[in-house]
Design a protein around this motif. Structure first.
Motif, PDB file in Angstrom:
ATOM      1  N   PRO A 106     -12.975  10.941   0.192  1.00  0.00           N
ATOM      2  CA  PRO A 106     -14.047  10.951  -0.821  1.00  0.00           C
ATOM      3  C   PRO A 106     -14.019   9.747  -1.771  1.00  0.00           C
ATOM      4  CG  PRO A 106     -13.021  13.118  -0.638  1.00  0.00           C
ATOM      5  CD  PRO A 106     -12.166  12.168   0.140  1.00  0.00           C
ATOM      6  N   LEU A 107     -12.896   9.033  -1.819  1.00  0.00           N
ATOM      7  CA  LEU A 107     -12.767   7.917  -2.757  1.00  0.00           C
ATOM      8  C   LEU A 107     -13.175   6.575  -2.150  1.00  0.00           C
ATOM      9  CD1 LEU A 107      -9.426   8.786  -4.608  1.00  0.00           C
ATOM     10  CD2 LEU A 107     -11.786   9.227  -5.331  1.00  0.00           C
ATOM     11  N   LYS A 108     -13.671   6.572  -0.919  1.00  0.00           N
ATOM     12  CA  LYS A 108     -14.111   5.328  -0.296  1.00  0.00           C
ATOM     13  C   LYS A 108     -15.268   5.628   0.650  1.00  0.00           C
ATOM     14  CE  LYS A 108     -10.606   5.694   3.349  1.00  0.00           C
ATOM     15  NZ  LYS A 108      -9.454   5.035   4.002  1.00  0.00           N
ATOM     16  N   PRO A 109     -16.081   4.635   0.977  1.00  0.00           N
ATOM     17  CA  PRO A 109     -17.219   4.858   1.885  1.00  0.00           C
ATOM     18  C   PRO A 109     -16.737   5.136   3.299  1.00  0.00           C
ATOM     19  CG  PRO A 109     -16.992   2.523   1.377  1.00  0.00           C
ATOM     20  CD  PRO A 109     -16.035   3.246   0.481  1.00  0.00           C
ATOM     21  N   PRO A 110     -17.597   5.711   4.129  1.00  0.00           N
ATOM     22  CA  PRO A 110     -17.204   5.979   5.524  1.00  0.00           C
ATOM     23  C   PRO A 110     -16.824   4.690   6.248  1.00  0.00           C
ATOM     24  CG  PRO A 110     -19.251   7.110   4.966  1.00  0.00           C
ATOM     25  CD  PRO A 110     -18.960   6.191   3.837  1.00  0.00           C
ATOM     26  N   SER A 111     -15.840   4.800   7.119  1.00  0.00           N
ATOM     27  CA  SER A 111     -15.397   3.626   7.872  1.00  0.00           C
ATOM     28  C   SER A 111     -16.465   3.189   8.866  1.00  0.00           C
ATOM     29  CB  SER A 111     -14.093   3.926   8.606  1.00  0.00           C
ATOM     30  OG  SER A 111     -14.268   5.014   9.507  1.00  0.00           O
ATOM     31  N   CYS A 112     -16.515   1.877   9.118  1.00  0.00           N
ATOM     32  CA  CYS A 112     -17.471   1.331  10.069  1.00  0.00           C
ATOM     33  C   CYS A 112     -16.945  -0.007  10.543  1.00  0.00           C
ATOM     34  CB  CYS A 112     -18.859   1.178   9.437  1.00  0.00           C
ATOM     35  SG  CYS A 112     -18.908  -0.061   8.121  1.00  0.00           S
ATOM     36  N   GLU A 113     -17.609  -0.599  11.496  1.00  0.00           N
ATOM     37  CA  GLU A 113     -17.197  -1.908  11.994  1.00  0.00           C
ATOM     38  C   GLU A 113     -17.440  -2.956  10.912  1.00  0.00           C
ATOM     39  OE1 GLU A 113     -18.174  -5.064  15.622  1.00  0.00           O
ATOM     40  OE2 GLU A 113     -19.091  -3.065  15.599  1.00  0.00           O
ATOM     41  N   THR A 114     -16.411  -3.726  10.619  1.00  0.00           N
ATOM     42  CA  THR A 114     -16.501  -4.725   9.556  1.00  0.00           C
ATOM     43  C   THR A 114     -17.644  -5.700   9.809  1.00  0.00           C
ATOM     44  OG1 THR A 114     -14.117  -4.595   9.191  1.00  0.00           O
ATOM     45  CG2 THR A 114     -15.255  -6.516   8.300  1.00  0.00           C
ATOM     46  N   GLY A 115     -18.500  -5.854   8.773  1.00  0.00           N
ATOM     47  CA  GLY A 115     -19.612  -6.787   8.873  1.00  0.00           C
ATOM     48  C   GLY A 115     -20.874  -6.186   9.443  1.00  0.00           C
ATOM     49  N   PRO A 122     -20.188   1.404  -1.140  1.00  0.00           N
ATOM     50  CA  PRO A 122     -19.481   2.404  -1.946  1.00  0.00           C
ATOM     51  C   PRO A 122     -20.369   2.917  -3.074  1.00  0.00           C
ATOM     52  CG  PRO A 122     -18.659   0.181  -2.417  1.00  0.00           C
ATOM     53  CD  PRO A 122     -19.551   0.066  -1.222  1.00  0.00           C
ATOM     54  N   SER A 123     -20.175   4.184  -3.421  1.00  0.00           N
ATOM     55  CA  SER A 123     -20.948   4.783  -4.510  1.00  0.00           C
ATOM     56  C   SER A 123     -20.403   4.323  -5.860  1.00  0.00           C
ATOM     57  CB  SER A 123     -20.879   6.308  -4.413  1.00  0.00           C
ATOM     58  OG  SER A 123     -19.540   6.764  -4.608  1.00  0.00           O
ATOM     59  N   LYS A 124     -21.130   4.590  -6.922  1.00  0.00           N
ATOM     60  CA  LYS A 124     -20.687   4.201  -8.264  1.00  0.00           C
ATOM     61  C   LYS A 124     -19.385   4.892  -8.659  1.00  0.00           C
ATOM     62  CE  LYS A 124     -25.183   2.838 -10.132  1.00  0.00           C
ATOM     63  NZ  LYS A 124     -26.204   3.083 -11.190  1.00  0.00           N
ATOM     64  N   PRO A 125     -19.214   6.207  -8.405  1.00  0.00           N
ATOM     65  CA  PRO A 125     -17.921   6.826  -8.719  1.00  0.00           C
ATOM     66  C   PRO A 125     -16.766   6.200  -7.918  1.00  0.00           C
ATOM     67  CG  PRO A 125     -19.594   8.508  -8.455  1.00  0.00           C
ATOM     68  CD  PRO A 125     -20.203   7.221  -8.008  1.00  0.00           C
ATOM     69  N   GLN A 126     -17.012   5.863  -6.653  1.00  0.00           N
ATOM     70  CA  GLN A 126     -15.973   5.230  -5.842  1.00  0.00           C
ATOM     71  C   GLN A 126     -15.599   3.855  -6.404  1.00  0.00           C
ATOM     72  OE1 GLN A 126     -17.940   5.363  -2.044  1.00  0.00           O
ATOM     73  NE2 GLN A 126     -17.015   7.335  -1.466  1.00  0.00           N
ATOM     74  N   LEU A 127     -16.609   3.083  -6.795  1.00  0.00           N
ATOM     75  CA  LEU A 127     -16.337   1.774  -7.393  1.00  0.00           C
ATOM     76  C   LEU A 127     -15.626   1.911  -8.736  1.00  0.00           C
ATOM     77  CD1 LEU A 127     -19.626  -0.202  -6.646  1.00  0.00           C
ATOM     78  CD2 LEU A 127     -17.374  -0.567  -5.629  1.00  0.00           C
ATOM     79  N   PHE A 128     -15.974   2.956  -9.487  1.00  0.00           N
ATOM     80  CA  PHE A 128     -15.315   3.168 -10.781  1.00  0.00           C
ATOM     81  C   PHE A 128     -13.818   3.405 -10.598  1.00  0.00           C
ATOM     82  CE2 PHE A 128     -13.696   6.104 -14.011  1.00  0.00           C
ATOM     83  CZ  PHE A 128     -13.932   5.360 -15.170  1.00  0.00           C
ATOM     84  N   VAL A 129     -13.462   4.245  -9.648  1.00  0.00           N
ATOM     85  CA  VAL A 129     -12.042   4.512  -9.388  1.00  0.00           C
ATOM     86  C   VAL A 129     -11.351   3.249  -8.872  1.00  0.00           C
ATOM     87  CG1 VAL A 129     -10.403   5.858  -8.012  1.00  0.00           C
ATOM     88  CG2 VAL A 129     -12.453   6.961  -8.945  1.00  0.00           C
ATOM     89  N   LEU A 130     -12.027   2.542  -7.972  1.00  0.00           N
ATOM     90  CA  LEU A 130     -11.447   1.315  -7.411  1.00  0.00           C
ATOM     91  C   LEU A 130     -11.196   0.276  -8.499  1.00  0.00           C
ATOM     92  CD1 LEU A 130     -10.711  -0.527  -4.973  1.00  0.00           C
ATOM     93  CD2 LEU A 130     -13.129  -1.206  -4.933  1.00  0.00           C
ATOM     94  N   TYR A 131     -12.228   0.000  -9.298  1.00  0.00           N
ATOM     95  CA  TYR A 131     -12.088  -1.038 -10.328  1.00  0.00           C
ATOM     96  C   TYR A 131     -11.105  -0.627 -11.417  1.00  0.00           C
ATOM     97  CZ  TYR A 131     -16.111  -3.380  -8.202  1.00  0.00           C
ATOM     98  OH  TYR A 131     -16.947  -4.033  -7.324  1.00  0.00           O
ATOM     99  N   THR A 132     -11.047   0.668 -11.710  1.00  0.00           N
ATOM    100  CA  THR A 132     -10.060   1.144 -12.690  1.00  0.00           C
ATOM    101  C   THR A 132      -8.647   0.908 -12.187  1.00  0.00           C
ATOM    102  OG1 THR A 132     -11.581   2.853 -13.522  1.00  0.00           O
ATOM    103  CG2 THR A 132      -9.236   3.143 -13.991  1.00  0.00           C
ATOM    104  N   SER A 133      -8.419   1.206 -10.910  1.00  0.00           N
ATOM    105  CA  SER A 133      -7.084   1.011 -10.339  1.00  0.00           C
ATOM    106  C   SER A 133      -6.705  -0.468 -10.342  1.00  0.00           C
ATOM    107  CB  SER A 133      -7.034   1.561  -8.912  1.00  0.00           C
ATOM    108  OG  SER A 133      -7.850   0.805  -8.022  1.00  0.00           O
ATOM    109  N   LEU A 134      -7.641  -1.333  -9.989  1.00  0.00           N
ATOM    110  CA  LEU A 134      -7.362  -2.768  -9.964  1.00  0.00           C
ATOM    111  C   LEU A 134      -7.129  -3.309 -11.371  1.00  0.00           C
ATOM    112  CD1 LEU A 134      -9.985  -3.977  -7.307  1.00  0.00           C
ATOM    113  CD2 LEU A 134      -7.530  -3.595  -6.979  1.00  0.00           C
TER     114      LEU A 134
END
Length: 550
Positions: A106-115, A122-134
């Motif tokens: 739930p914390l990242k978008p579904p996997s797919c072929e790169t590119g 990614p959704s806004k909540p997912q980006l919020f968690v990602l950017y907070t961690s970074l």
């Protein structure tokens, strides 16, 4: 600056294992996620290539710029121990959150072929968690980067012992970074992102626990205030007294004695930047009856005025470091994108992780440092009768960096020709070995071996005594600025040219490197002018005065 709180029996070599183990753990943790964050953002969060590189630049800018902020907090409020504990706790929290983004769907978008164009953003909540961690991990790494070295050196009274500690400290930093770049990044790229980040969490936790366990042995120093506050007072006092007439009488200026009182037999301030002299001009109501300063934001000592002048004199040379490091900052992020679009196989089974390409810079820097110390400097001494000056070492770093940018342009041009001849678009890997990127990385590593020690040596030598502890951190400041400036330059290229599209095979990254080459040449010319005009201020050997052209 600081005074000891603990008895003299504290400190010494008994603290050495705690600081080295802490440095190893925290460096492993930071290197394990930071050096591979571009690949993680692209592969796991479906972020476009150039955008991922920009995020990495911002992270690196934070890691390099905020150590000075941490040093100010350590000197003024919390002390080094408090800053290190808080910072390493923040990095632990940040890397833990980053690990959760890799392990929980739930914390990242579904996997797919790169590119692929079908990849979900990614959704806004997912980006919020990602950017907070970074953000937490970056601030934590920045807070311990120089503070740990400063506190470790504070444990020793003998300058020789301090030098030995610094040698082992930086050796541990390079060794741990190499392990993270080779080992942890390999786990992330070939086994599991969650396991790789989990190893970073474990390393950070071990470093924090070991550091706290050693507290009873440490010599803790009481914060006494940042020396930068005194410099700010000079500016404020000079502005407030801007209408006062300056005096040629030395007794009209405040010259402090060792006991903190006014020296009746004063000295005359220097004539350079004369407008600042008013800050030390004594006017009615500035002093107490015992001769001490009554209003510190209205009156400063002559030494504080001269300290600020010394910083102003060296600032043009310092500014050249920004444009020296900006091309390197851009190159570090673009190299990862190039490696992703090239053949990274060594043999039929092993593939070099794109984030591990920086290992060639670190290996070269380590080897070059040894060659410079054991062979180049002794040879220079035999030929010229003295060691190379800091300005000369920095100048050689400029030349090597410019050469690296030119080679980068040639290699990228060849890579683009290969992509076009094979009709490859987007970010498809071309049948060209990623080892073609090694020569430019080797040159950057050799350049860093020259100019980084040269920069540290120059600022430590030329900075006022009150700022010696932050002299090395000033190098980190312009590196941090360089990463932010690099982000702005890349944004400018994206908005005004078609050189950096999301698919690098469709762009002209070679033109970017050519522009960086030109910037490097112009900056080198500016550096030569600054070096020729600069006069060493704190030189004990008169022979250095003859080498200020660098």
């Amino acid at each position: 600056m600081v005074e000891a709180q603990a008895p003299l029996k504290h400190g010494g070599w008994i603290t050495f294992p705690f600081f080295i183990a802490t440095m190893a753990g925290l460096t492993l943790a930071a290197g394990g996620w930071n050096n591979n964050v571009i690949v993680y953002l692209i592969e796991e969060f479906n972020i476009k290539n150039i955008e991922a590189a920009q995020i990495a630049n911002i992270i690196n800018g934070c890691v390099n710029l905020f150590p000075v902020v941490a040093a100010i907090f350590a000197d003024s409020f919390l002390g080094s121990f408090g800053v290190i504990v808080i910072s390493s706790s923040l990095s632990l929290l940040g890397i833990t959150l980053l690990t959760l983004t890799a392990m929980l769907d739930p914390l990242k978008p579904p996997s797919c072929e790169t590119g692929s164009s079908f990849c979900q953003n990614p959704s806004k909540p997912q980006l919020f968690v990602l950017y907070t961690s970074l953000a937490l991990a970056s601030l934590g790494a920045a807070g311990t980067r120089f503070t740990l070295a400063t506190m470790g050196a504070d444990q020793f009274n003998n300058s020789t012992h301090q030098g030995i500690f610094f040698n082992w400290h930086f050796f541990t930093f390079y060794a741990a970074t190499l392990v993270s770049v080779v080992g942890i990044i390999y786990v992330e790229s070939n086994v599991s992102w969650g396991l790789g980040f989990g190893l970073c969490v474990l390393a950070n936790l071990v470093g924090l626990v070991v550091f706290v366990l050693g507290k009873r042995y440490y010599r803790l120093l009481k914060p006494q205030g940042s020396p930068y506050t005194a410099l700010a007072r000079v500016v404020v006092a000079a502005f407030r007294k801007r209408k006062e007439l300056q005096s040629s009488n030395s007794q009209d200026y405040y010259d402090e004695t060792q006991k903190g009182q006014r020296n009746i037999v004063g000295t005359t301030p220097s004539n350079k930047f004369k407008f600042l002299n008013r800050a030390a001009l004594v006017t009615e109501g500035d002093t107490n009856l015992d001769g001490t300063i009554k209003r510190p934001w209205n009156l400063c000592t002559l030494q504080q005025v001269e300290d600020l002048k010394a910083l102003i004199k060296i600032s043009p040379l310092w500014s050249t470091g920004i444009l020296l490091c900006t091309p390197i900052a851009i190159q570090i992020s673009l190299i990862v994108l190039q490696a992703l679009a090239m053949d990274r196989h060594l043999g039929s089974h092993f593939q070099i992780p794109a984030g591990s390409m920086i290992v060639f810079v670190m290996i070269t820097t380590s080897i070059a440092l040894a060659i410079i110390d054991r062979f180049l400097i002794p040879m220079w001494q035999k030929l010229f009768g003295r060691s190379p000056t800091p300005l000369q070492r920095i100048g050689l770093g400029h030349i090597l960096t410019v050469s690296s940018m030119a080679i980068s342009a040639l290699v990228e041009s060849r890579r683009l020709d290969s992509a076009r001849s094979h009709k490859l678009y987007g970010n498809s890997a071309v049948p060209m070995s990623a080892l073609w990127l090694v020569p430019q990385l080797v040159l950057v590593g050799a350049a860093e071996a020259f100019h980084f020690p040269g920069q540290v040596s120059l600022y430590y030598q030329e900075f006022p005594k009150s700022l010696k502890s932050t002299a090395a951190a000033m190098v980190a400041v312009f590196i941090g600025i360089a990463f932010y400036l690099g982000t702005a330059v890349v944004d400018l290229f994206r908005k005004t040219t078609g050189w950096l599209p999301n698919g690098i095979n469709d762009g002209r990254m070679d033109n970017v490197y050519w522009v960086l080459t030109v910037i490097g040449i112009v900056n080198f010319g500016y550096y030569l002018i600054c070096a020729c005009l600069y006069k060493y201020q704190n030189v004990e050997k008169a022979e250095l005065n003859d080498t200020n052209s660098g």
